[in-house]
Design a protein around this motif. Sequence first.
Motif, short mmCIF file in Angstrom:
data_model
loop_
_atom_site.label_atom_id
_atom_site.label_comp_id
_atom_site.label_asym_id
_atom_site.label_seq_id
_atom_site.Cartn_x
_atom_site.Cartn_y
_atom_site.Cartn_z
N LEU A 155 0.71 -1.26 0.52
CA LEU A 155 -0.18 -0.31 -0.12
C LEU A 155 1.32 1.46 0.26
CD1 LEU A 155 -3.18 -0.38 2.63
CD2 LEU A 155 -2.77 0.10 -0.21
N ALA A 156 2.24 0.96 0.62
CA ALA A 156 2.90 2.28 1.23
C ALA A 156 3.99 2.43 -0.74
CB ALA A 156 4.04 2.76 1.81
N GLY A 159 0.71 3.45 -3.41
CA GLY A 159 0.45 4.84 -2.36
C GLY A 159 1.08 6.07 -3.19
N VAL A 160 2.35 5.79 -3.14
CA VAL A 160 3.71 7.30 -2.99
C VAL A 160 3.50 6.67 -4.06
CG1 VAL A 160 5.56 7.73 -3.08
CG2 VAL A 160 5.34 6.78 -0.98
N GLN A 162 0.96 6.72 -6.73
CA GLN A 162 0.37 7.76 -7.22
C GLN A 162 -0.70 8.85 -6.57
OE1 GLN A 162 -4.65 5.68 -5.77
NE2 GLN A 162 -2.83 3.77 -7.16
N VAL A 163 0.34 9.32 -5.59
CA VAL A 163 0.31 10.67 -5.49
C VAL A 163 1.06 11.72 -5.79
CG1 VAL A 163 1.96 10.81 -3.09
CG2 VAL A 163 -0.10 12.07 -3.32
N THR A 179 12.12 11.68 -3.39
CA THR A 179 11.16 11.17 -2.08
C THR A 179 11.89 9.39 -3.49
OG1 THR A 179 9.51 11.89 -2.01
CG2 THR A 179 8.81 9.87 -2.21
N PHE A 182 15.02 9.00 -2.75
CA PHE A 182 14.66 7.77 -1.88
C PHE A 182 14.97 5.97 -1.38
CE2 PHE A 182 13.18 6.28 2.69
CZ PHE A 182 14.08 7.18 3.64
N VAL B 152 9.46 12.94 2.67
CA VAL B 152 9.18 11.00 1.92
C VAL B 152 7.91 11.17 2.69
CG1 VAL B 152 10.26 8.47 1.96
CG2 VAL B 152 11.27 10.34 1.19
N LEU B 155 4.63 12.58 2.02
CA LEU B 155 4.11 11.51 0.59
C LEU B 155 3.72 10.46 0.96
CD1 LEU B 155 6.55 12.80 -2.71
CD2 LEU B 155 4.16 13.19 -1.92
N ALA B 156 4.53 9.64 1.44
CA ALA B 156 3.41 8.19 1.70
C ALA B 156 2.32 8.45 2.66
CB ALA B 156 5.68 7.06 3.33
N THR B 158 0.53 10.71 3.00
CA THR B 158 -0.32 10.89 2.27
C THR B 158 -1.12 10.14 0.89
OG1 THR B 158 0.42 12.12 0.55
CG2 THR B 158 -0.40 14.00 2.45
N GLY B 159 0.14 9.19 0.80
CA GLY B 159 0.26 8.07 -0.79
C GLY B 159 -0.54 7.44 -0.31
N VAL B 160 -0.11 6.74 0.78
CA VAL B 160 -1.09 5.60 1.81
C VAL B 160 -2.79 6.09 1.73
CG1 VAL B 160 -1.86 4.09 3.53
CG2 VAL B 160 0.63 4.43 2.48
#
Lengths: 224, 224
Positions: A155-156, A159-160, A162-163, A179, A182, B152, B155-156, B158-160
């Motif tokens: 999901l992480a 999610g990343v 996707q955002v 990101t 990283f 990071v 973003l993680a 909000t992404g999730v």
Amino acid sequence: MTATKRLGAPESKTRVLLLDAAERLLLRYGYAAVTSRRVAAEARLKPQLIHYYFLTMDDLFLEVYRRRAEQGIERFATAIEVHRSLRTVWRFGTDLRWAAFNIELVALANHRKAIRDEIARYARRFREMQLDAITAILEDLGVPPDICPPIVVLLAMTGVTQVMALETALGVTTGHRETMDFVDGWIDKGERDLGAEQERRRDSADVPTPMAFRAGAVSEEGSS
Amino acid sequence: MTATKRLGAPESKTRVLLLDAAERLLLRYGYAAVTSRRVAAEARLKPQLIHYYFLTMDDLFLEVYRRRAEQGIERFATAIEVHRSLRTVWRFGTDLRWAAFNIELVALANHRKAIRDEIARYARRFREMQLDAITAILEDLGVPPDICPPIVVLLAMTGVTQVMALETALGVTTGHRETMDFVDGWIDKGERDLGAEQERRRDSADVPTPMAFRAGAVSEEGSS
DNA sequence: CAGCGTGCTAAGCAGCCGACCAACAATGCT
DNA sequence: AGCATTGTTGGTCGGCTGCTTAGCACGCTG
């Protein structure tokens, strides 16, 4: 009896042209721009052809989606088979094009039941594939699932990406590069460290290791 | 003279009714369902009123978005002021309603330039606020930014939540509960551990701690 | 040759869309 | 009271929508 409507052949070249045009419009201008006349214009064809090859506009949408979904699932399967690693999963999810496609479709699905069901089906299938892959990978690496659950990692990751896709569509890209770097570095480090640890463990207990994980890429080892 | 078009008062009650109706339709059926006639019907008003209070439909959209965006920024500011912690940031992002709203708007923005610009502006503002907050929080906790970069983390997070919102819209919720719990636990643990470490450090060097960090509750709020 | 399936098209339908305008009702100010 | 502002409405315009129907031209097969 039922006097079924006449429909063009599924393998027709024109049909593919229409699907391509529809997909282009969908990605460039959003689903509201995908109308019969505009799709036809984009494909330089007559509008009536759409209803010759597709029963309704919903059918067109479904077909556009199915093509990409099928392709995505297939590609993921082969990619993960060639190189079963977190990096592959990550790289695969990083395709902003696909993410944008998904977002648009979900928005569309919001008020078209038939489409939502179809998308949901593929989403479930894809998610299961990814989850299976990640679970296996983490297990290979010796990561305890209660400390770092595969589903959370998945999901992480998605999610990343996707955002990032969403923000890219808006022209906001602050921090994206960082990101990406990283996560890349994190995966690098994680796979190296845990790979080493796993190697150590393998020396003592004689547990057979999945072939895919033995020293880098499969293709390299087998090539010479 | 320029004979500017007559427009209703911005604080009018009818205007608010129209905005509410538009927002409801937007969330329930997607932006394609937000037409002048449907909005009016939803608000039990005549369609012409929309063009009395808004120059164009785009203006209506913009106003709908601005309201929510303004409210979101405000709420976040007060929430983070009351309780400056990762948990607050996380809780705030977990509002699926807001995430769904965003997805729909981005899809809409895909082919309406004026709207995209406005959304992008708010997105940037909001992101900066969040980033500032997280940066400060991590600094307080003593987390080195090169090991765990604030951007990071942001973003993680909000992404999730975003991917969960997207999947919820599709009816796919596998692993959502686990992920929520995991992140909750992770934040708990992180804040406890690092809070203790920070306490130790504070004993030697006399750095004042933000009051917000001293055990408080985030104001719970029900949906309207 | 006739018959038939296939790819394609001209023309048109009803319906909804955003937007505009002239006119009417309500309200408040002087 | 008179008047201006503000709120509301009926009617209508051109344009685009999904979709249909009737028919054309072609190549294959009997």
